[in-house]
Write an enzyme that holds these catalytic residues in place. Structure first.
Site, PDB file in Angstrom:
ATOM      1  N   ARG A  70       0.898  -1.395  -0.021  1.00 35.84           N
ATOM      2  CA  ARG A  70      -0.178   0.059   0.132  1.00 35.84           C
ATOM      3  C   ARG A  70       0.851   1.145  -0.148  1.00 35.84           C
ATOM      4  O   ARG A  70       0.472   2.201   0.407  1.00 35.84           O
ATOM      5  CB  ARG A  70      -0.999   0.213   1.081  1.00 35.84           C
ATOM      6  CG  ARG A  70      -1.637  -1.385   1.339  1.00 35.84           C
ATOM      7  CD  ARG A  70      -2.570  -1.883   0.338  1.00 35.84           C
ATOM      8  NE  ARG A  70      -3.057  -3.223   0.465  1.00 35.84           N
ATOM      9  CZ  ARG A  70      -3.811  -3.728  -0.570  1.00 35.84           C
ATOM     10  NH1 ARG A  70      -3.377  -3.309  -1.833  1.00 35.84           N
ATOM     11  NH2 ARG A  70      -4.426  -4.964  -0.285  1.00 35.84           N
ATOM     12  N   LYS A 126       0.681  -8.607  14.143  1.00 41.00           N
ATOM     13  CA  LYS A 126      -0.470  -8.778  13.572  1.00 41.00           C
ATOM     14  C   LYS A 126      -0.636 -10.375  13.462  1.00 41.00           C
ATOM     15  O   LYS A 126      -0.304 -11.127  13.207  1.00 41.00           O
ATOM     16  CB  LYS A 126      -0.614  -8.304  11.963  1.00 41.00           C
ATOM     17  CG  LYS A 126      -1.796  -8.869  11.071  1.00 41.00           C
ATOM     18  CD  LYS A 126      -1.400  -8.235   9.874  1.00 41.00           C
ATOM     19  CE  LYS A 126      -2.762  -8.598   8.870  1.00 41.00           C
ATOM     20  NZ  LYS A 126      -2.634  -7.943   7.593  1.00 41.00           N
ATOM     21  N   GLU A 135      -5.827 -12.299   8.551  1.00 35.62           N
ATOM     22  CA  GLU A 135      -5.360 -12.397   7.012  1.00 35.62           C
ATOM     23  C   GLU A 135      -4.266 -13.367   6.862  1.00 35.62           C
ATOM     24  O   GLU A 135      -3.443 -12.922   6.401  1.00 35.62           O
ATOM     25  CB  GLU A 135      -5.105 -10.621   6.673  1.00 35.62           C
ATOM     26  CG  GLU A 135      -6.563  -9.986   6.585  1.00 35.62           C
ATOM     27  CD  GLU A 135      -6.100  -8.783   6.044  1.00 35.62           C
ATOM     28  OE1 GLU A 135      -5.134  -8.425   5.963  1.00 35.62           O
ATOM     29  OE2 GLU A 135      -7.180  -8.086   5.507  1.00 35.62           O
ATOM     30  N   ARG A 162      -2.313  -5.891  17.266  1.00 28.68           N
ATOM     31  CA  ARG A 162      -3.247  -5.107  16.466  1.00 28.68           C
ATOM     32  C   ARG A 162      -4.612  -6.004  16.810  1.00 28.68           C
ATOM     33  O   ARG A 162      -4.568  -7.131  16.897  1.00 28.68           O
ATOM     34  CB  ARG A 162      -2.886  -5.220  15.163  1.00 28.68           C
ATOM     35  CG  ARG A 162      -1.728  -4.568  14.874  1.00 28.68           C
ATOM     36  CD  ARG A 162      -1.269  -4.584  13.261  1.00 28.68           C
ATOM     37  NE  ARG A 162      -2.042  -3.559  12.509  1.00 28.68           N
ATOM     38  CZ  ARG A 162      -2.602  -3.761  11.220  1.00 28.68           C
ATOM     39  NH1 ARG A 162      -2.357  -5.107  10.901  1.00 28.68           N
ATOM     40  NH2 ARG A 162      -3.202  -2.862  10.787  1.00 28.68           N
ATOM     41  N   ARG A 208     -18.881  -8.382   9.479  1.00 28.07           N
ATOM     42  CA  ARG A 208     -17.378  -8.048   9.920  1.00 28.07           C
ATOM     43  C   ARG A 208     -17.056  -6.894  10.790  1.00 28.07           C
ATOM     44  O   ARG A 208     -16.169  -6.790  11.562  1.00 28.07           O
ATOM     45  CB  ARG A 208     -16.407  -7.766   8.456  1.00 28.07           C
ATOM     46  CG  ARG A 208     -15.163  -7.334   8.554  1.00 28.07           C
ATOM     47  CD  ARG A 208     -14.245  -7.489   7.321  1.00 28.07           C
ATOM     48  NE  ARG A 208     -13.196  -6.471   7.423  1.00 28.07           N
ATOM     49  CZ  ARG A 208     -12.619  -6.102   6.255  1.00 28.07           C
ATOM     50  NH1 ARG A 208     -12.628  -6.931   5.270  1.00 28.07           N
ATOM     51  NH2 ARG A 208     -11.412  -5.414   6.487  1.00 28.07           N
ATOM     52  N   LYS A 246      -7.618   0.078  14.447  1.00 23.12           N
ATOM     53  CA  LYS A 246      -8.105   1.054  13.258  1.00 23.12           C
ATOM     54  C   LYS A 246      -9.241   1.862  13.682  1.00 23.12           C
ATOM     55  O   LYS A 246     -10.119   1.496  14.727  1.00 23.12           O
ATOM     56  CB  LYS A 246      -8.337   0.214  12.177  1.00 23.12           C
ATOM     57  CG  LYS A 246      -7.042  -0.528  11.732  1.00 23.12           C
ATOM     58  CD  LYS A 246      -7.483  -1.260  10.153  1.00 23.12           C
ATOM     59  CE  LYS A 246      -6.212  -1.821   9.810  1.00 23.12           C
ATOM     60  NZ  LYS A 246      -6.399  -2.575   8.273  1.00 23.12           N
ATOM     61  N   ASP A 248     -11.991  -1.159   7.755  1.00 20.87           N
ATOM     62  CA  ASP A 248     -10.633  -0.856   7.192  1.00 20.87           C
ATOM     63  C   ASP A 248     -10.393   0.142   6.323  1.00 20.87           C
ATOM     64  O   ASP A 248     -10.186   0.300   5.305  1.00 20.87           O
ATOM     65  CB  ASP A 248     -10.650  -2.112   6.090  1.00 20.87           C
ATOM     66  CG  ASP A 248      -8.783  -2.194   5.857  1.00 20.87           C
ATOM     67  OD1 ASP A 248      -8.389  -1.647   6.427  1.00 20.87           O
ATOM     68  OD2 ASP A 248      -8.590  -2.980   5.125  1.00 20.87           O
ATOM     69  N   GLU A 287      -5.085   3.489  15.490  1.00 27.49           N
ATOM     70  CA  GLU A 287      -4.500   3.329  14.251  1.00 27.49           C
ATOM     71  C   GLU A 287      -4.903   4.114  13.045  1.00 27.49           C
ATOM     72  O   GLU A 287      -6.304   3.908  12.702  1.00 27.49           O
ATOM     73  CB  GLU A 287      -4.303   1.985  13.724  1.00 27.49           C
ATOM     74  CG  GLU A 287      -3.476   1.520  12.474  1.00 27.49           C
ATOM     75  CD  GLU A 287      -3.258   0.186  12.275  1.00 27.49           C
ATOM     76  OE1 GLU A 287      -3.250  -0.705  13.066  1.00 27.49           O
ATOM     77  OE2 GLU A 287      -3.258  -0.109  10.978  1.00 27.49           O
ATOM     78  N   GLU A 310      -4.509   4.385   0.956  1.00 30.39           N
ATOM     79  CA  GLU A 310      -4.958   3.068   0.223  1.00 30.39           C
ATOM     80  C   GLU A 310      -6.214   3.201  -0.282  1.00 30.39           C
ATOM     81  O   GLU A 310      -6.645   3.029  -1.591  1.00 30.39           O
ATOM     82  CB  GLU A 310      -4.697   1.759   1.309  1.00 30.39           C
ATOM     83  CG  GLU A 310      -5.187   0.582   0.678  1.00 30.39           C
ATOM     84  CD  GLU A 310      -5.416  -0.737   1.472  1.00 30.39           C
ATOM     85  OE1 GLU A 310      -4.906  -0.464   2.919  1.00 30.39           O
ATOM     86  OE2 GLU A 310      -5.953  -1.512   1.159  1.00 30.39           O
ATOM     87  N   GLU A 354     -15.042  11.909  -0.808  1.00 30.92           N
ATOM     88  CA  GLU A 354     -16.220  11.241  -0.364  1.00 30.92           C
ATOM     89  C   GLU A 354     -17.242  11.438  -1.220  1.00 30.92           C
ATOM     90  O   GLU A 354     -17.973  10.342  -1.486  1.00 30.92           O
ATOM     91  CB  GLU A 354     -16.708  11.766   1.078  1.00 30.92           C
ATOM     92  CG  GLU A 354     -17.651  11.014   1.720  1.00 30.92           C
ATOM     93  CD  GLU A 354     -17.853  11.277   3.233  1.00 30.92           C
ATOM     94  OE1 GLU A 354     -17.478  12.514   3.698  1.00 30.92           O
ATOM     95  OE2 GLU A 354     -18.417  10.597   4.048  1.00 30.92           O
ATOM     96  N   TRP A 370     -14.590 -11.464   1.679  1.00 32.23           N
ATOM     97  CA  TRP A 370     -13.707 -10.363   2.613  1.00 32.23           C
ATOM     98  C   TRP A 370     -14.648  -9.840   3.511  1.00 32.23           C
ATOM     99  O   TRP A 370     -14.463  -9.168   4.484  1.00 32.23           O
ATOM    100  CB  TRP A 370     -13.033  -9.517   1.908  1.00 32.23           C
ATOM    101  CG  TRP A 370     -11.970  -9.793   1.126  1.00 32.23           C
ATOM    102  CD1 TRP A 370     -11.816 -10.517  -0.160  1.00 32.23           C
ATOM    103  CD2 TRP A 370     -10.278 -10.002   1.776  1.00 32.23           C
ATOM    104  NE1 TRP A 370     -10.742 -11.087  -0.435  1.00 32.23           N
ATOM    105  CE2 TRP A 370      -9.888 -11.055   0.543  1.00 32.23           C
ATOM    106  CE3 TRP A 370     -10.002  -9.768   2.908  1.00 32.23           C
ATOM    107  CZ2 TRP A 370      -8.631 -11.391   0.601  1.00 32.23           C
ATOM    108  CZ3 TRP A 370      -8.620 -10.428   2.947  1.00 32.23           C
ATOM    109  CH2 TRP A 370      -8.074 -11.068   1.861  1.00 32.23           C
TER     110      TRP A 370
HETATM  111  C1  BDP Z   1      -5.859  -3.397   4.567  1.00 28.07           C
HETATM  112  C2  BDP Z   1      -4.668  -3.695   3.515  1.00 28.07           C
HETATM  113  C3  BDP Z   1      -3.660  -4.740   3.965  1.00 28.07           C
HETATM  114  C4  BDP Z   1      -3.146  -4.866   5.202  1.00 28.07           C
HETATM  115  C5  BDP Z   1      -4.186  -4.804   6.255  1.00 28.07           C
HETATM  116  C6  BDP Z   1      -3.584  -4.586   7.573  1.00 28.07           C
HETATM  117  O1  BDP Z   1      -5.402  -4.055   2.301  1.00 28.07           O
HETATM  118  O2  BDP Z   1      -2.604  -4.594   2.810  1.00 28.07           O
HETATM  119  O3  BDP Z   1      -2.367  -5.653   5.452  1.00 28.07           O
HETATM  120  O4  BDP Z   1      -4.994  -3.883   5.994  1.00 28.07           O
HETATM  121  O5  BDP Z   1      -3.908  -3.621   8.014  1.00 28.07           O
HETATM  122  O6  BDP Z   1      -6.032  -2.462   4.658  1.00 28.07           O
HETATM  123  O7  BDP Z   1      -3.174  -5.448   8.259  1.00 28.07           O
END
Ligand code: BDP
Length: 685
Positions: A166, A288, A292, A325, A342, A366, A371, A393, A399, A517, A547
């Site tokens: 990113r 992390k 993912e 995280r 989610r 976050k 996200d 965060e 991104e 926006e 996702w």
């Molecule tokens: C998402 C991104 C990914 C990151 C993930 C994260 O697309 O690349 O690894 O967050 O925060 O927004 O771990």
């Protein structure tokens, strides 16, 4: 390679009599402390003064104050400052803080910059330099500044092959071809930029720790890392690393990474010991886990607290910390299932662990539950974990907000998030008071920002994206600061104080997030981006995938019912917010489609139907981009030509891509609903 120094590109301070006015104080720099941190700060000052005022002040190492004028650098506890700094003032300067005090008596003409420790002096010096550049009057230089938060950290998502996950501003300044780069000049300048905005920590590798990066915590790389740490240290910045939770297996050859396994615990203790033998002030780990495809304690039937505390125990003896995280969710959802949500995941995973984390563990959350979308509600975890250290965060790298092709200043959004009142302890329970640690009395709290820099000549790809990095640092230092003031200061320090320049750029910054926006996904809709790289419109890009980011548009309605009658997401908020978010008529309109499933003919507050609002919003967004371009074009000749052209190019691209957003999204809705645009602009041949 030549690169700009962003807001630290000094130019002579001309205009009026300001230089004469301070001249008497600039004859020498008097250094009362003998150590590399104070010396470094003094050199920064000397370098700056030589450009700002074209003077060459002498640098005097002094154990007593025998000269009668100059800028004095020392600790607040220094005997020589006793007569100048009162006890009350001295007490008010914290571990990382500083005081600036002007002494203007008949004979004595001093500007004193004093800190409690080695850490604060560089902040004081950078502050003084920018005050000079802002032509602040002598009397108004007096101040005591302390950061409100203890952790102000940049997260790099840099990979060892030099790519940046990113990243939109070139390659990594830390890694290339599987190795650690030895370009300390660039890192040095980066440290200067960060110290000048008050950052005190950097995680230099990606949170997704794969391949060679797993081995960064071993002697193979620690020597090179210690060199980087040394550069950062001089500027009050600690080095941190992201780790792979399964390292004991990959590196240690163990057959488990179970946090409750004795051999695993020992392996981490040994590893941490080795790290500190190379980097005595190592900051700690960013993790992390179970997210993912990254390994974590769940693999062994353990909790996140088990995992984090195990690492915390290894780091504790060295005052290291674990930043864990909260970005944990099921990324393999069944898209047909309308019940899982989610948005609920972080809270569901972590709320039950409140009070279970060790003292030196901090949960990094976050800002929103999904996200980093252009608009999300504040994550309900803020305000739900009274007994847990928490960090905010933010994603400085754009991104989902235009990837540094679009101008999208994020300060306005971040400020709204920080000013959100969670009501968790009644009125006044602002997010900013949670992440500065004061509301729950936490020792560790703060901010993490995902970096937007790379090795491009302007660091951030889009020159104006430098403002996002600047603003992140300034808000982390003091989340109470007004966003207009932060943006204005950046503009003046970067482009000078010509009124037109300042007015126009400030307008561009402060309106750009709204524009983005409007022409992308208003009303809290989010997503609708191309999968994978996340640039450009794709209304159903993530609609039928795993996702968990659905809008569920059909011919009648759009949005997810996340109320207490729907997925139950609103139940994660305090009673007051739950009731507001639950009520379609009270829910803040900019989040309407985040919380509600709404028919296209629903009437919004301004009387428009939802669908007409959608159409209009997209046209207005593009019109705002026209205004951005106009404002910039008015500055031709007033801005360095190279920068002017670079930004101009990006603005033109932004226009083109904003039109694409408008037309793709509007056409999508027209086809889906068959409801025409009242103004006849949206066509479907
Ligand atoms: C998402 C991104 C990914 C990151 C993930 C994260 O697309 O690349 O690894 O967050 O925060 O927004 O771990």
């Amino acid at each position: 390679q030549n690169y700009t120094m962003c807001w630290l590109s000094y130019k002579p301070v001309i205009k009026e009599d300001y230089p004469q006015y301070v001249e008497e104080f600039l004859g020498q720099i008097i250094l009362l402390e003998k150590n590399i941190y104070f010396e470094n700060a003094a050199n920064e000052l000397k370098k700056a003064l030589s450009i700002l005022f074209e003077t060459e002040p002498k640098l005097i190492n002094a154990s007593s104050l025998y000269v009668e004028s100059g800028i004095i650098l020392g600790k607040v506890t220094n005997e020589n400052l006793r007569g100048f700094i009162t006890d009350v003032e001295k007490e008010a300067v914290g571990e990382e803080g500083f005081i600036i005090k002007v002494i203007d008596e008949n004979k004595k003409k001093y500007i004193i910059v004093a800190s409690r420790s080695e850490k604060g002096i560089i902040y004081g010096i950078f502050h003084l330099i920018s005050q000079f550049r802002l032509k602040v009057k002598l009397k108004e230089l007096n101040c005591i500044e302390n950061p409100k938060t203890s952790l102000r950290i940049i997260n790099h998502w840099d990979n060892m092959d030099g790519s940046i996950e990113r990243g939109y501003a070139g390659k990594s300044i830390f890694f290339a071809n599987g190795r650690i780069k030895r370009n300390y000049k660039r890192i040095w300048d980066y440290a200067r930029l960060l110290a000048s905005i008050g950052i005190n920590g950097v995680v230099i590798n990606n949170v997704n720790v794969r391949d060679k990066a797993i081995w960064l915590i071993t002697p193979k790389y620690l020597n090179d890392l210690s060199k980087i740490a040394e550069v950062f240290r001089l500027y009050g910045i600690k080095l941190y690393l992201s780790i792979n939770f399964a390292s004991p297996i990959y590196i240690g050859g163990l057959d488990t990474a179970d946090p409750l396994d004795k051999s695993v615990q020992k392996w981490w203790k040994d590893t941490v010991k080795t790290i500190y033998s190379y980097i005595p002030d190592f900051g700690g780990f960013l993790v992390k886990a179970d997210s993912e495809f990254n390994p974590g304690p769940y693999v062994y039937g353990r909790t996140h607290a088990d995992g984090a505390n195990m690492l915390a125990e290894a780091l504790g003896p060295y005052k290291g910390i674990v930043i864990w995280r909260a970005f944990v969710y099921n990324c393999l959802q069944d898209w047909r299932d309308t019940k899982t949500d989610r948005a609920k995941a972080a809270y569901d995973n972590f709320k039950p662990l409140d009070g279970k984390f060790s003292e030196n563990v901090i949960l990094q959350i976050k800002y929103g539950p999904m996200d980093f979308q252009v608009r999300e509600p504040v994550s309900p975890l803020f305000g739900a974990m009274e007994k847990t250290n928490q960090m905010m965060e933010f994603q400085i790298t754009q991104e989902y907000t235009g990837q540094q092709i679009h101008l999208c200043y994020l300060g306005t959004l971040w400020k709204e998030i920080l000013e959100f009142d969670t009501y968790c302890k009644g009125k006044g329970s602002y997010v900013k008071r949670i992440v500065d640690g004061s509301l729950f009395g936490r020792k560790y709290a703060g901010f993490a920002g995902v970096s937007n820099i790379g090795d491009s000549i302007n660091w951030t790809g889009h020159d104006l994206a430098q403002a996002n990095l600047w603003t992140f640092g300034k808000l982390a230092w003091d989340p109470d600061k007004k966003i207009e003031d932060i943006a204005r200061e950046w503009t003046i320090l970067t482009f000078g104080d010509d009124k037109k320049v300042v007015d126009n750029i400030l307008w561009m910054l402060l309106n750009s997030h709204t524009a983005y926006e409007k022409y992308t996904t208003p009303l809290g809709l989010g997503w609708m981006v191309n999968p994978g790289h996340h640039y450009g419109p794709n209304p159903e890009g993530y609609e039928y995938s795993k996702w968990g980011t659905y809008h569920r548009a059909d011919t009648k309605a759009i949005g997810v019912d996340r109320t207490s009658r729907g997925t139950g997401y609103t139940l994660q908020y305090s009673k007051m917010w739950q009731e507001i978010f639950d009520d379609i008529n009270k829910c803040p309109e900019e989040l309407l489609l985040f919380f509600h499933r709404v028919p296209y003919d629903f009437k919004l507050k301004n009387g428009k139907t939802l669908i007409q609002f959608m159409y209009d919003s997209h046209f207005e967004g593009v019109e705002m981009v026209d205004e951005l371009i106009e404002k910039w074009e008015e500055l031709r000749g007033k801005i360095d030509e190279e920068i002017f052209n670079r930004v101009h190019e990006r603005l033109k691209m932004q226009k083109e891509h904003a039109i694409e957003w408008r037309d793709v999204i509007n056409t999508y809705f027209y086809r889906k609903t068959g409801i025409p645009d009242e103004k006849g602009r949206v066509i479907y041949p």
